[in-house]
Every structure is written in C-alpha cells, then in structure tokens.
Design an enzyme around this catalytic site. Structure first.
Site, PDB file in Angstrom:
ATOM      1  N   THR A  21      25.282 -67.311  75.008  1.00 25.03           N
ATOM      2  CA  THR A  21      25.022 -68.746  75.016  1.00 25.03           C
ATOM      3  C   THR A  21      25.126 -69.251  76.443  1.00 25.03           C
ATOM      4  OG1 THR A  21      25.765 -70.881  74.203  1.00 25.03           O
ATOM      5  CG2 THR A  21      27.417 -69.127  74.252  1.00 25.03           C
ATOM      6  N   HIS A  22      24.158 -70.084  76.817  1.00 23.68           N
ATOM      7  CA  HIS A  22      24.056 -70.557  78.199  1.00 23.68           C
ATOM      8  C   HIS A  22      23.989 -72.089  78.190  1.00 23.68           C
ATOM      9  CE1 HIS A  22      22.961 -70.871  82.321  1.00 23.68           C
ATOM     10  NE2 HIS A  22      21.777 -71.391  82.049  1.00 23.68           N
ATOM     11  N   GLY A  38      37.604 -70.120  75.643  1.00 24.75           N
ATOM     12  CA  GLY A  38      37.339 -69.594  74.308  1.00 24.75           C
ATOM     13  C   GLY A  38      37.127 -70.635  73.226  1.00 24.75           C
ATOM     14  N   ASP A  86      20.087 -64.627  81.835  1.00 22.76           N
ATOM     15  CA  ASP A  86      19.738 -65.712  80.906  1.00 22.76           C
ATOM     16  C   ASP A  86      18.235 -65.745  80.602  1.00 22.76           C
ATOM     17  OD1 ASP A  86      22.453 -66.507  80.920  1.00 22.76           O
ATOM     18  OD2 ASP A  86      22.137 -67.691  82.726  1.00 22.76           O
ATOM     19  N   ASN A 137      34.211 -71.660  72.239  1.00 25.27           N
ATOM     20  CA  ASN A 137      33.126 -71.122  71.401  1.00 25.27           C
ATOM     21  C   ASN A 137      33.661 -70.047  70.463  1.00 25.27           C
ATOM     22  OD1 ASN A 137      30.310 -72.219  72.151  1.00 25.27           O
ATOM     23  ND2 ASN A 137      31.277 -71.903  74.140  1.00 25.27           N
ATOM     24  N   ASP A 180      19.035 -59.576  77.376  1.00 18.97           N
ATOM     25  CA  ASP A 180      18.249 -58.482  77.952  1.00 18.97           C
ATOM     26  C   ASP A 180      18.787 -58.196  79.348  1.00 18.97           C
ATOM     27  OD1 ASP A 180      17.224 -60.430  79.600  1.00 18.97           O
ATOM     28  OD2 ASP A 180      15.188 -60.361  78.788  1.00 18.97           O
ATOM     29  N   ALA A 181      18.037 -57.469  80.158  1.00 20.15           N
ATOM     30  CA  ALA A 181      18.573 -57.034  81.453  1.00 20.15           C
ATOM     31  C   ALA A 181      18.587 -58.139  82.500  1.00 20.15           C
ATOM     32  CB  ALA A 181      17.772 -55.834  81.957  1.00 20.15           C
TER      33      ALA A 181
HETATM   34  C1  GRF Z   1      30.158 -72.234  77.670  1.00 19.77           C
HETATM   35  O1  GRF Z   1      29.532 -73.461  78.037  1.00 19.77           O
HETATM   36  C2  GRF Z   1      29.242 -71.074  77.942  1.00 19.77           C
HETATM   37  O2  GRF Z   1      27.923 -71.328  77.661  1.00 19.77           O
HETATM   38  C3  GRF Z   1      29.445 -70.885  79.415  1.00 19.77           C
HETATM   39  O3  GRF Z   1      30.834 -71.034  79.592  1.00 19.77           O
HETATM   40  C4  GRF Z   1      31.324 -71.918  78.590  1.00 19.77           C
HETATM   41  C5  GRF Z   1      32.421 -71.186  77.860  1.00 19.77           C
HETATM   42  O4  GRF Z   1      33.265 -72.052  77.207  1.00 19.77           O
HETATM   43  N1  GRF Z   1      28.932 -69.637  79.868  1.00 19.77           N
HETATM   44  P1  GRF Z   1      34.444 -71.535  76.260  1.00 19.77           P
HETATM   45  O5  GRF Z   1      35.214 -70.470  77.040  1.00 19.77           O
HETATM   46  O6  GRF Z   1      33.837 -70.998  75.018  1.00 19.77           O
HETATM   47  O7  GRF Z   1      35.303 -72.742  76.016  1.00 19.77           O
END
Ligand code: GRF
Length: 218
Positions: free
Chosen positions: A117-118, A21, A154, A23, A150-151
């Site tokens: 986010t990817h 978490g 990514d 992000n 979307d479906a």
């Molecule tokens: C991020 O790099 C996200 O893009 C990926 O997993 C990570 C999550 O990190 N799918 P956090 O849980 O927000 O630290």
C-alpha cells in the site's frame, strides 16, 4: 466442466512492517471475524522496537526481525527474508508500511502474491514521500493505492485506489494521517476480498478468481 478449487480458507497472511503498524492493526482487527477469511500467521520487520511488532505481540502473533545490517549485502537479506516468510507458508503477503524493497529472491517465491500500500495515487508520487511530494506539487486530490508488488518502486498492477482531497491547511503529517484513514479501510476491504476469492493478473488488471483456463491446485 470442473469447478475451480476454492482458495484455502482462512487464507494464511504474513504482514511485513517498519513502523507504527496502524494498517497492520486494521488487518488484525478484521481478521478476528471468522467471515473475513484471513489468518495472520506472522508479522515480520526490518527493525526492532517498533509499535508494529508490539501490536502483533499483544495479539499473540508470531514475529520476526531481519535487519539488513545482519547480512553481508542486500541480496543475502532478501534470500533470508524470502526463506523466513516461506516457512509460514502464506497464501498472501502484505507490505504494510514496510520501508524496504523486496528483491529477486523474495519475488521469485511471492511475486503475484504480495500486496503493498502506497500513500499516493499511482503512478503519481512513487517512493518514500508520497504525501510530501503531492503537497509540494500542489495537487488538489491525492490518496492511496493498493497494488501487487513487482520489481519496480510502487509500479505493480493496481488492486484499488482511494482518493483523498488535499486541504489548504494541510501539512505533510495532517495529509498523511487523513490518507491513512482511507488507506486502512481500502486495505481491509481488499485484502479480505482477495483472500476469499483469490485473484490473478491479466496484463496489468487484477481480476478476482483463478484464470479461466486454470482448473488445478495453486
Ligand atoms: C502508510 O501510509 C503506508 O502506505 C506507508 O507508510 C504508512 C504506514 O503506516 N508506506 P502504519 O505503519 O501502517 O501506521
């Protein structure tokens, strides 16, 4: 000419997480500033005992957990997730390290309003192991992509991307950590921008504001 209505301020945001978490934490920190224009109204997860939920709880944000194992099948889980998120009436949903694909029921309610986010530069290296796959391929630059869900996996319209160099000394963990530093900054900047200005999708382009022909309420 009528002026298009302003988006709801602050925008109500639900964040879905599966892990540490960081992000989410970046969004929580940003949203303490009134000018950021975002109110995080709930944090949901697909598993218990994760730091992402603990971060939300420490900030007094409502949390919920819906494990797929609680349901007969993935479709029933998807319906329950959609209903649980809808109960918080979000303007935007952010998947921040949420390690499940949302399904048709969820997208029927929140398609076009859900960001993910990817940790790779789409369309390269979709899926669960973006940093690992970038290293294995030997690219010199990778990064992170913020997109409208979307479906596909990514595949949605791209909001923003940030480039991160791959170093000779990188292993998967080091590269992912460096990507995440840039990813968090991109996420905070663009979630705030989209919340304050609203957005629409024109073919695959994500544009700020309402479509020119949209004068009505959302
Ligand atoms: C991020 O790099 C996200 O893009 C990926 O997993 C990570 C999550 O990190 N799918 P956090 O849980 O927000 O630290």
């Amino acid at each position: 000419m009528a002026v298009p209505p302003a988006p709801r301020t602050p925008a109500r945001l639900v964040v879905l997480v599966s892990g540490s978490g960081t992000n989410l934490q970046a969004l929580i920190d940003a949203s303490t500033e009134p000018d950021y224009g975002v109110d995080i109204v709930a944090v949901g997860a697909d598993r218990d005992g994760i730091e992402g939920l603990a971060r939300a709880e420490r900030h007094g944000i409502e949390t919920f957990v819906l494990r797929t194992s609680q349901f007969d099948d993935r479709a029933a889980w998807d319906v329950a997730l959609a209903e649980r998120v809808a109960a918080r009436e979000p303007d935007l949903v952010v998947l921040a390290g949420f390690m499940k694909l949302t399904g048709p029921a969820f997208l029927a309610l929140f398609g076009g309003r859900t960001l993910n986010t990817h940790p790779a530069l789409s369309p390269s290296f979709p899926g669960m192991h973006g940093p690992r796959d970038a290293l294995a391929y030997g690219v010199k630059v990778t990064g992170a992509t913020l997109f409208v869900v979307d479906a596909g996996v990514d595949t949605g319209p791209i909001v923003a991307q940030v480039a991160v160099p791959v170093l000779d000394t990188d292993d998967e963990a080091a590269l992912h950590e460096r990507i995440k530093t840039s990813e968090r900054a991109m996420l905070v900047e663009w979630v705030g921008t989209l919340a304050r200005h609203d957005f629409h999708i024109d073919d695959r382009a994500v544009r700020l504001g309402r479509p020119a022909n949209d004068q009505g309420p959302a």
